[in-house]
Design a protein around this motif. Structure first.
Motif, PDB file in Angstrom:
ATOM      1  N   CYS A   8       0.848  -1.255  -0.060  1.00  0.00           N
ATOM      2  CA  CYS A   8      -0.134  -0.048  -0.114  1.00  0.00           C
ATOM      3  C   CYS A   8       0.831   1.258  -0.042  1.00  0.00           C
ATOM      4  O   CYS A   8       1.854   1.327   0.947  1.00  0.00           O
ATOM      5  CB  CYS A   8      -0.961  -0.147   1.321  1.00  0.00           C
ATOM      6  N   PRO A   9       0.761   2.243  -0.816  1.00  0.00           N
ATOM      7  CA  PRO A   9       1.399   3.526  -0.808  1.00  0.00           C
ATOM      8  C   PRO A   9       0.536   4.214   0.303  1.00  0.00           C
ATOM      9  O   PRO A   9      -0.339   3.871   0.974  1.00  0.00           O
ATOM     10  CB  PRO A   9       0.864   4.067  -2.266  1.00  0.00           C
ATOM     11  N   LYS A  10       1.442   5.404   0.665  1.00  0.00           N
ATOM     12  CA  LYS A  10       1.153   6.167   1.807  1.00  0.00           C
ATOM     13  C   LYS A  10      -0.378   6.846   1.550  1.00  0.00           C
ATOM     14  O   LYS A  10      -0.721   6.961   0.441  1.00  0.00           O
ATOM     15  CB  LYS A  10       2.233   7.364   1.805  1.00  0.00           C
ATOM     16  N   VAL A  11      -0.971   7.296   2.364  1.00  0.00           N
ATOM     17  CA  VAL A  11      -2.262   7.706   2.363  1.00  0.00           C
ATOM     18  C   VAL A  11      -2.579   9.102   3.053  1.00  0.00           C
ATOM     19  O   VAL A  11      -1.671   9.611   3.641  1.00  0.00           O
ATOM     20  CB  VAL A  11      -3.392   6.720   2.904  1.00  0.00           C
ATOM     21  N   LYS A  12      -3.546   9.755   2.450  1.00  0.00           N
ATOM     22  CA  LYS A  12      -3.754  11.114   2.955  1.00  0.00           C
ATOM     23  C   LYS A  12      -4.949  11.173   3.785  1.00  0.00           C
ATOM     24  O   LYS A  12      -6.298  11.556   3.411  1.00  0.00           O
ATOM     25  CB  LYS A  12      -3.943  12.121   1.637  1.00  0.00           C
ATOM     26  N   ILE A  13      -4.662  10.674   5.118  1.00  0.00           N
ATOM     27  CA  ILE A  13      -5.823  10.606   5.988  1.00  0.00           C
ATOM     28  C   ILE A  13      -5.308  11.472   7.477  1.00  0.00           C
ATOM     29  O   ILE A  13      -4.079  11.206   7.568  1.00  0.00           O
ATOM     30  CB  ILE A  13      -6.755   9.290   6.540  1.00  0.00           C
ATOM     31  N   LYS A  14      -6.219  11.957   8.119  1.00  0.00           N
ATOM     32  CA  LYS A  14      -5.629  12.753   9.236  1.00  0.00           C
ATOM     33  C   LYS A  14      -5.394  11.793  10.195  1.00  0.00           C
ATOM     34  O   LYS A  14      -4.295  12.085  11.149  1.00  0.00           O
ATOM     35  CB  LYS A  14      -6.691  13.801   9.861  1.00  0.00           C
ATOM     36  N   LYS A  15      -6.355  10.990  10.715  1.00  0.00           N
ATOM     37  CA  LYS A  15      -6.269   9.858  11.467  1.00  0.00           C
ATOM     38  C   LYS A  15      -6.703   8.683  11.577  1.00  0.00           C
ATOM     39  O   LYS A  15      -7.580   8.665  10.825  1.00  0.00           O
ATOM     40  CB  LYS A  15      -6.725  10.680  13.087  1.00  0.00           C
ATOM     41  N   ALA A  16      -6.123   7.547  11.845  1.00  0.00           N
ATOM     42  CA  ALA A  16      -6.449   6.229  11.568  1.00  0.00           C
ATOM     43  C   ALA A  16      -7.117   5.771  12.887  1.00  0.00           C
ATOM     44  O   ALA A  16      -6.517   5.736  14.011  1.00  0.00           O
ATOM     45  CB  ALA A  16      -5.330   5.442  11.201  1.00  0.00           C
ATOM     46  N   ILE A  17      -8.412   5.126  13.004  1.00  0.00           N
ATOM     47  CA  ILE A  17      -8.877   4.544  13.922  1.00  0.00           C
ATOM     48  C   ILE A  17      -9.173   3.112  13.831  1.00  0.00           C
ATOM     49  O   ILE A  17      -9.355   2.300  14.694  1.00  0.00           O
ATOM     50  CB  ILE A  17     -10.146   5.356  14.362  1.00  0.00           C
ATOM     51  N   VAL A  18      -9.112   2.569  12.686  1.00  0.00           N
ATOM     52  CA  VAL A  18      -9.306   1.107  12.300  1.00  0.00           C
ATOM     53  C   VAL A  18      -8.058   0.320  12.295  1.00  0.00           C
ATOM     54  O   VAL A  18      -7.129   0.880  11.883  1.00  0.00           O
ATOM     55  CB  VAL A  18      -9.785   1.228  10.877  1.00  0.00           C
ATOM     56  N   PRO A  19      -8.154  -0.920  13.075  1.00  0.00           N
ATOM     57  CA  PRO A  19      -6.865  -1.652  12.885  1.00  0.00           C
ATOM     58  C   PRO A  19      -6.046  -2.043  11.499  1.00  0.00           C
ATOM     59  O   PRO A  19      -7.146  -2.400  10.936  1.00  0.00           O
ATOM     60  CB  PRO A  19      -7.026  -2.936  13.734  1.00  0.00           C
ATOM     61  N   HIS A  20      -5.074  -1.674  11.427  1.00  0.00           N
ATOM     62  CA  HIS A  20      -4.683  -1.789  10.003  1.00  0.00           C
ATOM     63  C   HIS A  20      -3.337  -2.715   9.979  1.00  0.00           C
ATOM     64  O   HIS A  20      -2.590  -2.456  10.634  1.00  0.00           O
ATOM     65  CB  HIS A  20      -4.245  -0.454   9.251  1.00  0.00           C
ATOM     66  N   PHE A  21      -3.353  -3.847   9.170  1.00  0.00           N
ATOM     67  CA  PHE A  21      -2.140  -4.654   9.055  1.00  0.00           C
ATOM     68  C   PHE A  21      -1.691  -4.196   7.618  1.00  0.00           C
ATOM     69  O   PHE A  21      -2.316  -4.684   6.720  1.00  0.00           O
ATOM     70  CB  PHE A  21      -2.701  -6.008   9.180  1.00  0.00           C
ATOM     71  N   ARG A  22      -0.347  -3.888   7.698  1.00  0.00           N
ATOM     72  CA  ARG A  22       0.271  -3.182   6.313  1.00  0.00           C
ATOM     73  C   ARG A  22       1.625  -4.233   6.150  1.00  0.00           C
ATOM     74  O   ARG A  22       2.388  -3.965   6.728  1.00  0.00           O
ATOM     75  CB  ARG A  22       0.672  -1.771   6.417  1.00  0.00           C
ATOM     76  N   LEU A  23       1.140  -4.997   5.186  1.00  0.00           N
ATOM     77  CA  LEU A  23       2.322  -5.859   4.691  1.00  0.00           C
ATOM     78  C   LEU A  23       3.189  -5.379   3.797  1.00  0.00           C
ATOM     79  O   LEU A  23       2.524  -4.851   2.580  1.00  0.00           O
ATOM     80  CB  LEU A  23       1.911  -7.284   4.365  1.00  0.00           C
ATOM     81  N   VAL A  24       4.400  -5.348   3.715  1.00  0.00           N
ATOM     82  CA  VAL A  24       5.319  -5.180   2.628  1.00  0.00           C
ATOM     83  C   VAL A  24       6.372  -6.266   2.277  1.00  0.00           C
ATOM     84  O   VAL A  24       6.918  -6.766   3.108  1.00  0.00           O
ATOM     85  CB  VAL A  24       6.118  -3.626   3.055  1.00  0.00           C
ATOM     86  N   ASN A  25       6.409  -6.325   1.072  1.00  0.00           N
ATOM     87  CA  ASN A  25       7.346  -7.551   0.652  1.00  0.00           C
ATOM     88  C   ASN A  25       8.437  -7.064   0.065  1.00  0.00           C
ATOM     89  O   ASN A  25       8.621  -6.340  -0.658  1.00  0.00           O
ATOM     90  CB  ASN A  25       6.385  -8.259  -0.533  1.00  0.00           C
ATOM     91  N   GLY A  26       9.589  -7.811   0.550  1.00  0.00           N
ATOM     92  CA  GLY A  26      10.874  -7.514   0.242  1.00  0.00           C
ATOM     93  C   GLY A  26      11.302  -6.001  -0.213  1.00  0.00           C
ATOM     94  O   GLY A  26      11.311  -5.136   0.601  1.00  0.00           O
TER      95      GLY A  26
END
Length: 191
Positions: free
Chosen positions: A120-138
């Protein structure tokens, strides 16, 4: 844990196929599942950029996120779907949509349980409230985009798959390469 992420990655891959889907101005797919205990989950899966032929979607067919949020909310606003646990999944550009749509739906009172993204690229939101699992491969460089001066950022820690030497990570972060980015590479790393 990897097994669940692998299943989510398979759903992300499935979103690229031409299976019947609900259209919300982008490549989005809605999938219901239930467990033996009667719990019903709704998976909203966004396809993104999987190969170079998809790159022009990012440039020329920019997604109208506000319109998609409104359409999804109207679709999900009845009393049955308000009780559902919603999981949003996305790969690449679809990961960005999953984060932005998930946060907006949570803000509108829907039961968004979690967001899972791959590359996932970076996002333009002010505040995150939902649990987020961000996987980055190699050496996937997409998660380092866009540059900081666009005002975008990640709001959670990454889960790194397949580590590379630090000097390689620095080089590829600077060049923004899409090496290790296709969803099939993520699935392979989760085996």
């Amino acid at each position: 844990m990897n097994n669940n992420f692998k299943n989510y990655a398979q759903l992300a891959k499935w979103s690229y196929s031409k299976v019947p889907r609900v259209e919300f101005g982008s490549d989005a797919m809605i999938h219901f599942t239930d467990k033996d205990d009667g719990e019903v989950k709704l998976f909203i899966v966004f396809a993104g950029t999987d190969d170079y032929s998809d790159m022009k979607k990012n440039i020329f067919n920019e997604y109208q996120i506000e319109e998609a949020i409104d359409q999804l909310f109207m679709y999900l606003a009845d009393s049955f779907t308000k009780r559902l646990k919603i999981v949003l999944i996305g790969h690449s550009r679809g990961g960005r949509y999953a984060v932005e749509v998930g946060e907006a739906l949570k803000g509108k009172g829907l039961n968004v349980e979690k967001i899972i993204t791959f590359g996932c690229p970076k996002v333009k939101i002010k505040k995150a409230i939902v649990p987020h699992f961000r996987l980055v491969n190699g050496l996937d460089g997409v998660p380092s985009m866009p540059p900081f001066f666009y005002g975008c950022k990640h709001h959670c820690k990454k889960i790194q798959l397949m580590n590379a030497p630090k000097w390689w990570q620095s080089w590829f972060k600077l060049t923004g390469t899409a090496l290790d980015h296709p969803i099939n590479d993520y699935i392979e790393s989760l085996k």
